[in-house]
Design an enzyme around this catalytic site. Sequence first.
Site, mmCIF file in Angstrom:
data_model
loop_
_atom_site.group_PDB
_atom_site.id
_atom_site.type_symbol
_atom_site.label_atom_id
_atom_site.label_comp_id
_atom_site.label_asym_id
_atom_site.label_seq_id
_atom_site.Cartn_x
_atom_site.Cartn_y
_atom_site.Cartn_z
ATOM 1 N N HIS A 17 -0.035 -5.602 -0.143
ATOM 2 C CA HIS A 17 0.944 -5.256 -1.174
ATOM 3 C C HIS A 17 0.388 -5.619 -2.550
ATOM 4 C CE1 HIS A 17 4.606 -5.459 -3.621
ATOM 5 N NE2 HIS A 17 5.089 -4.580 -2.764
ATOM 6 N N GLU B 242 1.550 2.850 -4.204
ATOM 7 C CA GLU B 242 2.338 2.277 -5.302
ATOM 8 C C GLU B 242 1.622 2.541 -6.620
ATOM 9 O OE1 GLU B 242 4.005 -1.863 -3.717
ATOM 10 O OE2 GLU B 242 1.821 -1.860 -3.623
#
Lengths: 222, 222, 222, 222
Positions: free
Chosen positions: C93, C141
Amino acid sequence: MPSPLILVNLKSYKEGMGNRAHQITTAAQLIAKESGVTIGIAPTYIDLHPLCHHFTVPIFAQHVDGYEPGAHTGHITADSLRLTGAVGSLVNHSERRLTLADIEGAVRALQAQKLVAVVCTNNEMTSAAAAALAPEYVAIEPPELIGSGVSVSKANPEIIRRSVSLVHAVNPKTKVLTGAGIQTGECVKIAVDLGTDGVLLASSVVKAQDPGAVLRDLVSKL
Amino acid sequence: MPSPLILVNLKSYKEGMGNRAHQITTAAQLIAKESGVTIGIAPTYIDLHPLCHHFTVPIFAQHVDGYEPGAHTGHITADSLRLTGAVGSLVNHSERRLTLADIEGAVRALQAQKLVAVVCTNNEMTSAAAAALAPEYVAIEPPELIGSGVSVSKANPEIIRRSVSLVHAVNPKTKVLTGAGIQTGECVKIAVDLGTDGVLLASSVVKAQDPGAVLRDLVSKL
Amino acid sequence: MPSPLILVNLKSYKEGMGNRAHQITTAAQLIAKESGVTIGIAPTYIDLHPLCHHFTVPIFAQHVDGYEPGAHTGHITADSLRLTGAVGSLVNHSERRLTLADIEGAVRALQAQKLVAVVCTNNEMTSAAAAALAPEYVAIEPPELIGSGVSVSKANPEIIRRSVSLVHAVNPKTKVLTGAGIQTGECVKIAVDLGTDGVLLASSVVKAQDPGAVLRDLVSKL
Amino acid sequence: MPSPLILVNLKSYKEGMGNRAHQITTAAQLIAKESGVTIGIAPTYIDLHPLCHHFTVPIFAQHVDGYEPGAHTGHITADSLRLTGAVGSLVNHSERRLTLADIEGAVRALQAQKLVAVVCTNNEMTSAAAAALAPEYVAIEPPELIGSGVSVSKANPEIIRRSVSLVHAVNPKTKVLTGAGIQTGECVKIAVDLGTDGVLLASSVVKAQDPGAVLRDLVSKL
């Protein structure tokens, strides 16, 4: 290293590499001689070799790894710094943080080569911790002042005063540098009056149109 | 860069710094000229500047950060590599691992400066992943061969063959280097026969009593 | 895992811990049942155990280390995730970046335990690289959308479309999630229309006064 | 926390997860009650919640990040530890090293939640540095003793004695744990005789066939 020390970090600024690194160091050498104030330069790794060979002012690395020579690709050892003629290194700069174990390893490696360790810290507690590792210098960079353009004289200077006091309680021999919020000779004077042994600064010299003029101002109130 | 490429990583070996870096590069330049084989040298950051100025063989950095010039203390930018005359850099060596985002940033930064990216990887899957970033080279260092003294010919060579195949399936333009298990000219020949475009090696050259003799042997079967 | 997937990352938000984690997961379970859409929850490590024991919706970890069980203090293994009943984990992440070697290790460790790997990436090139590691999902992302409040429909959606295309060129089996810029059911619909298999989102659900209402809206256009 | 403290780190050992974590903690609770000695358990993140809910012995995390609650995926906050009922956390374990700034941040975050900080260190200098951060405990893990099976009584115990002295010179309130080389009650007695307030240990309890028997032996000479 005689006090006070003005230590100029050239970072990876375009205005601090190659020919510009030579120009800034030329100015530093001239003004150091004129004023009697010690001015150190911390260039990129690549400029360490040429600057050490062409100048007599103290040249510092911006970072060092606490390794013995060996199989360490992409690292920089204290041994190689001594070989090239550097006098010391920044350690744990806010843009190159290290683990506590690695800071201690870097300080030990520098000292084994008779080089000067300048450990950067972010507040009073970490300054005291760094002092326990017995480096020659601790440079306090309060995050609220880094690159802010805010002078340490206008910000609350108490963090500097208390850090000096905590550092000396842990290790009276460790000197302290004011590591942020320095733009002018007035800031340097305040830093020294707060009990520090000099300053660590970067953009106000490196990005100046006339770095020599800034350096001359920085030493003017000492 | 013409194939095959023999790329010698000097790491932080005492035997690969300062005068020794000059001696090894002198030998490399002579043998490259004699043999017509491309031999590159990846010295410490500090030796980049003098080697780039004194030699014509391709000089690589051991690591690069994918930053634009700026406030990056203790880092090394592609911009500074180009300025000093380096032709490229290792990226993500097993002794200097990077995040995926930083590997990609470093490859882009090198290519923006027209420099060559050599991304190191540890197995077939990560080799394929690296190829997706479109570097000029992927250098596979199977962990079981690194610094083992085991020749790639005696270890199972299938990992090299499969990596070449996976890399080319993802990106046919990316070349592959065999990055571990290389001691002799026989090893180099096997590496090339397995489909790779050359080798990345270190200790067998750097720690040799006569690095020139080792280099001459390395190119002897090509 | 059936498509589309709505994966809610509770991060370390105060509004996503303890009782709030239970409330959000209760709403997710209800709405998943009503709508037939798969809704997964990725809570803090501490809430993994209670959520896995009280709910049937798929529970993911926010990070996993690719280690075998052993002497790894302060790490989290795939083995322990399987033991507690989680179905998979986010990997890499943007708030917990890993080296390429560690991403590959984590994907392999998850798959060895029959768990689902969701590898997060920041652009098209790293998405393609992640696909080469053969995870079940890549979640893109784009940094310019993270936490921006800017809907993916208003930003340039081409980055998503091109990432899907690059990911599938490398690995047709890897599914793609749109990992930023999702606030409403309209955004989810656009994400799916762009060729992705669902969304990864956080604050718009977690920090909502009524997370159930947001979840109900998110699935409303599917 | 009453002295001496026996702190058992379950690491990510298969023999310290799930049911085994419950068995070891059950034995710890029984023996703590019988002997009056404080025995703490540091399980994996996932077992924190169930152990805190089922037992009264002090439960510690193996690591904590010094963040406020917020957008921190894959991290663990002091706030979440307090919420789940943990009494404190290891910080900077040799298997989970942190930067100096992050160690300080973690200690402050724990103390803001009234939780106990146990900062791990590798030698005398880093122990003194850690003491300057004012944690409740410093746990010294001399690298030559970690997982060595060598008892601290047979190794040179001077490193422990000197560390205690340096720690107390910097901060008389910080307690010291002997963090490696502990197998038996005799080792615990030596650790206490050297001036430390207890021990941090792992494999000798976790990997024992009968952890209760080992724990009973550990407290037997106190």
